[in-house]
Design an enzyme around this catalytic site. Structure first.
Site, PDB file in Angstrom:
ATOM      1  N   LYS A 108     -37.941  -6.521   8.381  1.00 42.33           N
ATOM      2  CA  LYS A 108     -37.956  -7.966   8.122  1.00 42.33           C
ATOM      3  C   LYS A 108     -39.153  -8.645   8.797  1.00 42.33           C
ATOM      4  CE  LYS A 108     -34.344  -8.061   5.505  1.00 42.33           C
ATOM      5  NZ  LYS A 108     -34.509  -8.327   4.061  1.00 42.33           N
ATOM      6  N   GLY A 120     -32.102  -5.741  -0.223  1.00 39.06           N
ATOM      7  CA  GLY A 120     -32.156  -5.262   1.152  1.00 39.06           C
ATOM      8  C   GLY A 120     -30.906  -4.507   1.542  1.00 39.06           C
ATOM      9  N   ARG A 175     -28.764  -2.324  -9.686  1.00 37.14           N
ATOM     10  CA  ARG A 175     -28.732  -0.858  -9.749  1.00 37.14           C
ATOM     11  C   ARG A 175     -27.532  -0.371 -10.549  1.00 37.14           C
ATOM     12  NH1 ARG A 175     -29.593   1.112  -3.709  1.00 37.14           N
ATOM     13  NH2 ARG A 175     -27.991  -0.472  -3.443  1.00 37.14           N
ATOM     14  N   ARG A 211     -25.786  -9.817  -6.947  1.00 34.06           N
ATOM     15  CA  ARG A 211     -24.697 -10.263  -6.068  1.00 34.06           C
ATOM     16  C   ARG A 211     -25.274 -10.927  -4.823  1.00 34.06           C
ATOM     17  NH1 ARG A 211     -23.549  -5.812  -2.363  1.00 34.06           N
ATOM     18  NH2 ARG A 211     -24.754  -3.990  -2.962  1.00 34.06           N
ATOM     19  N   GLY A 212     -24.392 -11.483  -4.006  1.00 35.79           N
ATOM     20  CA  GLY A 212     -24.797 -12.044  -2.717  1.00 35.79           C
ATOM     21  C   GLY A 212     -25.819 -13.167  -2.832  1.00 35.79           C
ATOM     22  N   ILE A 213     -26.743 -13.183  -1.889  1.00 33.82           N
ATOM     23  CA  ILE A 213     -27.742 -14.254  -1.817  1.00 33.82           C
ATOM     24  C   ILE A 213     -28.624 -14.236  -3.067  1.00 33.82           C
ATOM     25  CG2 ILE A 213     -29.779 -15.035  -0.528  1.00 33.82           C
ATOM     26  CD1 ILE A 213     -28.412 -13.971   2.037  1.00 33.82           C
ATOM     27  N   TYR A 220     -33.976  -2.364  10.641  1.00 31.92           N
ATOM     28  CA  TYR A 220     -33.879  -3.594   9.834  1.00 31.92           C
ATOM     29  C   TYR A 220     -34.833  -4.677  10.368  1.00 31.92           C
ATOM     30  CZ  TYR A 220     -31.445  -7.543   7.552  1.00 31.92           C
ATOM     31  OH  TYR A 220     -31.120  -8.660   6.807  1.00 31.92           O
ATOM     32  N   ASP A 262     -34.491   0.247  -9.156  1.00 32.46           N
ATOM     33  CA  ASP A 262     -34.311   0.556  -7.738  1.00 32.46           C
ATOM     34  C   ASP A 262     -35.669   0.302  -7.085  1.00 32.46           C
ATOM     35  OD1 ASP A 262     -34.233   1.883  -5.228  1.00 32.46           O
ATOM     36  OD2 ASP A 262     -32.611   3.171  -5.956  1.00 32.46           O
TER      37      ASP A 262
HETATM   38  N1  LIG Z   1     -26.117 -11.978   4.342  1.00 33.37           N
HETATM   39  C1  LIG Z   1     -26.809 -12.353   5.395  1.00 33.37           C
HETATM   40  O1  LIG Z   1     -26.270 -12.891   6.362  1.00 33.37           O
HETATM   41  C2  LIG Z   1     -28.299 -12.160   5.434  1.00 33.37           C
HETATM   42  C3  LIG Z   1     -28.992 -12.736   6.518  1.00 33.37           C
HETATM   43  C4  LIG Z   1     -30.377 -12.574   6.570  1.00 33.37           C
HETATM   44  C5  LIG Z   1     -31.032 -11.889   5.588  1.00 33.37           C
HETATM   45  N2  LIG Z   1     -30.325 -11.336   4.557  1.00 33.37           N
HETATM   46  C6  LIG Z   1     -31.084 -10.632   3.521  1.00 33.37           C
HETATM   47  O2  LIG Z   1     -30.814 -11.216   2.283  1.00 33.37           O
HETATM   48  C7  LIG Z   1     -30.980 -10.239   1.252  1.00 33.37           C
HETATM   49  C8  LIG Z   1     -29.732 -10.217   0.383  1.00 33.37           C
HETATM   50  O3  LIG Z   1     -28.648  -9.840   1.201  1.00 33.37           O
HETATM   51  P1  LIG Z   1     -27.124 -10.084   0.805  1.00 33.37           P
HETATM   52  O4  LIG Z   1     -26.458 -10.591   2.006  1.00 33.37           O
HETATM   53  O5  LIG Z   1     -27.007 -10.834  -0.457  1.00 33.37           O
HETATM   54  O6  LIG Z   1     -26.676  -8.559   0.637  1.00 33.37           O
HETATM   55  P2  LIG Z   1     -25.775  -7.823  -0.441  1.00 33.37           P
HETATM   56  O7  LIG Z   1     -24.693  -8.711  -0.932  1.00 33.37           O
HETATM   57  O8  LIG Z   1     -25.428  -6.522   0.214  1.00 33.37           O
HETATM   58  O9  LIG Z   1     -26.798  -7.576  -1.649  1.00 33.37           O
HETATM   59  C9  LIG Z   1     -27.888  -6.714  -1.482  1.00 33.37           C
HETATM   60  C10 LIG Z   1     -28.646  -6.676  -2.800  1.00 33.37           C
HETATM   61  O10 LIG Z   1     -29.775  -5.807  -2.624  1.00 33.37           O
HETATM   62  C11 LIG Z   1     -29.762  -4.860  -3.670  1.00 33.37           C
HETATM   63  N3  LIG Z   1     -30.394  -3.618  -3.263  1.00 33.37           N
HETATM   64  C12 LIG Z   1     -30.209  -2.904  -2.135  1.00 33.37           C
HETATM   65  N4  LIG Z   1     -30.979  -1.823  -2.130  1.00 33.37           N
HETATM   66  C13 LIG Z   1     -31.669  -1.841  -3.299  1.00 33.37           C
HETATM   67  C14 LIG Z   1     -32.620  -0.983  -3.900  1.00 33.37           C
HETATM   68  N5  LIG Z   1     -33.036   0.144  -3.303  1.00 33.37           N
HETATM   69  N6  LIG Z   1     -33.135  -1.328  -5.102  1.00 33.37           N
HETATM   70  C15 LIG Z   1     -32.729  -2.436  -5.735  1.00 33.37           C
HETATM   71  N7  LIG Z   1     -31.817  -3.285  -5.222  1.00 33.37           N
HETATM   72  C16 LIG Z   1     -31.299  -2.977  -4.025  1.00 33.37           C
HETATM   73  C17 LIG Z   1     -28.296  -4.661  -3.999  1.00 33.37           C
HETATM   74  O11 LIG Z   1     -28.186  -4.097  -5.280  1.00 33.37           O
HETATM   75  P3  LIG Z   1     -26.895  -3.193  -5.688  1.00 33.37           P
HETATM   76  O12 LIG Z   1     -25.811  -4.143  -6.122  1.00 33.37           O
HETATM   77  O13 LIG Z   1     -27.395  -2.362  -6.779  1.00 33.37           O
HETATM   78  O14 LIG Z   1     -26.501  -2.431  -4.461  1.00 33.37           O
HETATM   79  C18 LIG Z   1     -27.791  -6.093  -3.924  1.00 33.37           C
HETATM   80  O15 LIG Z   1     -28.087  -6.782  -5.108  1.00 33.37           O
HETATM   81  C19 LIG Z   1     -31.251  -8.916   1.969  1.00 33.37           C
HETATM   82  O16 LIG Z   1     -32.625  -8.661   1.981  1.00 33.37           O
HETATM   83  C20 LIG Z   1     -30.750  -9.175   3.375  1.00 33.37           C
HETATM   84  O17 LIG Z   1     -31.409  -8.379   4.317  1.00 33.37           O
HETATM   85  C21 LIG Z   1     -28.983 -11.459   4.458  1.00 33.37           C
END
Ligand SMILES: NC(=O)c1ccc[n+]([C@@H]2O[C@H](COP(=O)([O-])OP(=O)(O)OC[C@H]3O[C@@H](n4cnc5c(N)ncnc54)[C@H](OP(=O)(O)O)[C@@H]3O)[C@@H](O)[C@H]2O)c1
Length: 243
Positions: free
Chosen positions: A153, A86, A42, A20-22, A149, A57
């Site tokens: 990072k 993350g 997961r 999902r997400g990014i 966090y 995980d």
């Molecule tokens: N969104 C932003 O504005 C933003 C900005 C800067 C950086 N980021 C970084 O971009 C990355 C993706 O973020 P996102 O916004 O797409 O967040 P998100 O939609 O909350 O997705 C997070 C992803 O990380 C996975 N995850 C979390 N903990 C895990 C673990 N222990 N083992 C395996 N998978 C795990 C989740 O899997 P599950 O589905 O299983 O939970 C999910 O696929 C992250 O590292 C975040 O810090 C995001």
């Protein structure tokens, strides 16, 4: 390799947290490039056709090992790795428990270390590889409530640069992408007031689309970017300029 060379496709690509997400946007971008794409998940497994989901995980070494074995059997050794998984556990320093701190470090930073260490074994044999870590401007600017966090990072930058010095001579690059705000699930708990504040700090005056992050990641993994390593690339509409 020149800019006119054919794009390389069909590589074994693994994205952690790509369900999902990014991460999902990154998976779609590599899929569109013709690569063999696997993502870790997961629980949620509603993936686009053509993407291999492997349950893992990143805080659990044995699940990572199982995931790599499955990916290697299906697609061959991982040539492009995107440590993207993350979490956040935002709270002010005075209220942050040690567990709030270490659990975020364990998922975001040690999780990246675990998959990178596993993937580089294969990359060293291949004598090529691309690692693109998904960091955050929080790691260089700092954000109130994100001591855990931000530390996780910022640590990614040290990992990328040390890998560059250790493995740069073996055709392996390691870079860091810092996405600006993308309104994914990670923002579900963030108030509208804070989102408005973030928006006010972005020169581009808008949030990022997931595909805008994904396309930069795909390019950094391409032959065109073969001479970029240890770099920190903000994709944030200018929000972290000067850091
Ligand atoms: N969104 C932003 O504005 C933003 C900005 C800067 C950086 N980021 C970084 O971009 C990355 C993706 O973020 P996102 O916004 O797409 O967040 P998100 O939609 O909350 O997705 C997070 C992803 O990380 C996975 N995850 C979390 N903990 C895990 C673990 N222990 N083992 C395996 N998978 C795990 C989740 O899997 P599950 O589905 O299983 O939970 C999910 O696929 C992250 O590292 C975040 O810090 C995001």
């Amino acid at each position: 390799m020149t800019a006119t060379a054919e794009r390389r496709t069909g590589r074994s690509v693994l994205i952690t947290g790509g369900n999902r997400g990014i991460g999902l946007a990154i998976a779609k971008s590599f899929l569109a490039n013709g690569d063999k794409v696997a993502v870790t998940y997961r629980s949620e497994t509603d993936l686009p056709e053509g993407v291999l989901g492997v349950k893992a995980d990143v805080t659990d070494q044995s699940s990572i090992e199982e995931a790599f074995k499955t990916v290697e059997a299906a697609h061959g050794p991982v040539e492009v790795l995107v440590p993207n998984a993350g979490i956040t556990k935002d709270t002010l320093l005075m209220r942050m428990s040690e567990d709030d701190f270490t659990s975020v470090l364990d998922a975001n930073l040690t999780g990246a270390f675990r998959v990178i260490q596993r993937a580089t074994k294969g990359m060293m044999k291949l004598r090529k590889g691309r690692i693109v870590m998904i960091s955050s401007p929080s790691g260089v600017r700092g954000v109130p409530g994100q001591v855990n966090y931000s530390a996780s990072k910022a640590g990614m930058i040290g990992i990328a640069r040390s890998i560059t010095r250790e493995l740069g001579g073996r055709g392996i690059t390691a870079n860091v992408v810092m996405p600006g705000v993308v309104l994914t699930d990670i923002f579900n708990h963030v108030s509208e007031d804070i989102k408005t504040k973030y928006l006010g700090e972005i020169p581009a005056a808008r949030f990022a689309e997931p595909s805008e992050i994904a396309n930069v990641v795909r390019w950094l993994a391409s032959d065109e970017a073969a001479y970029i390593s240890g770099a920190v690339i903000p994709v944030d509409g200018g929000a972290s300029m000067g850091h």
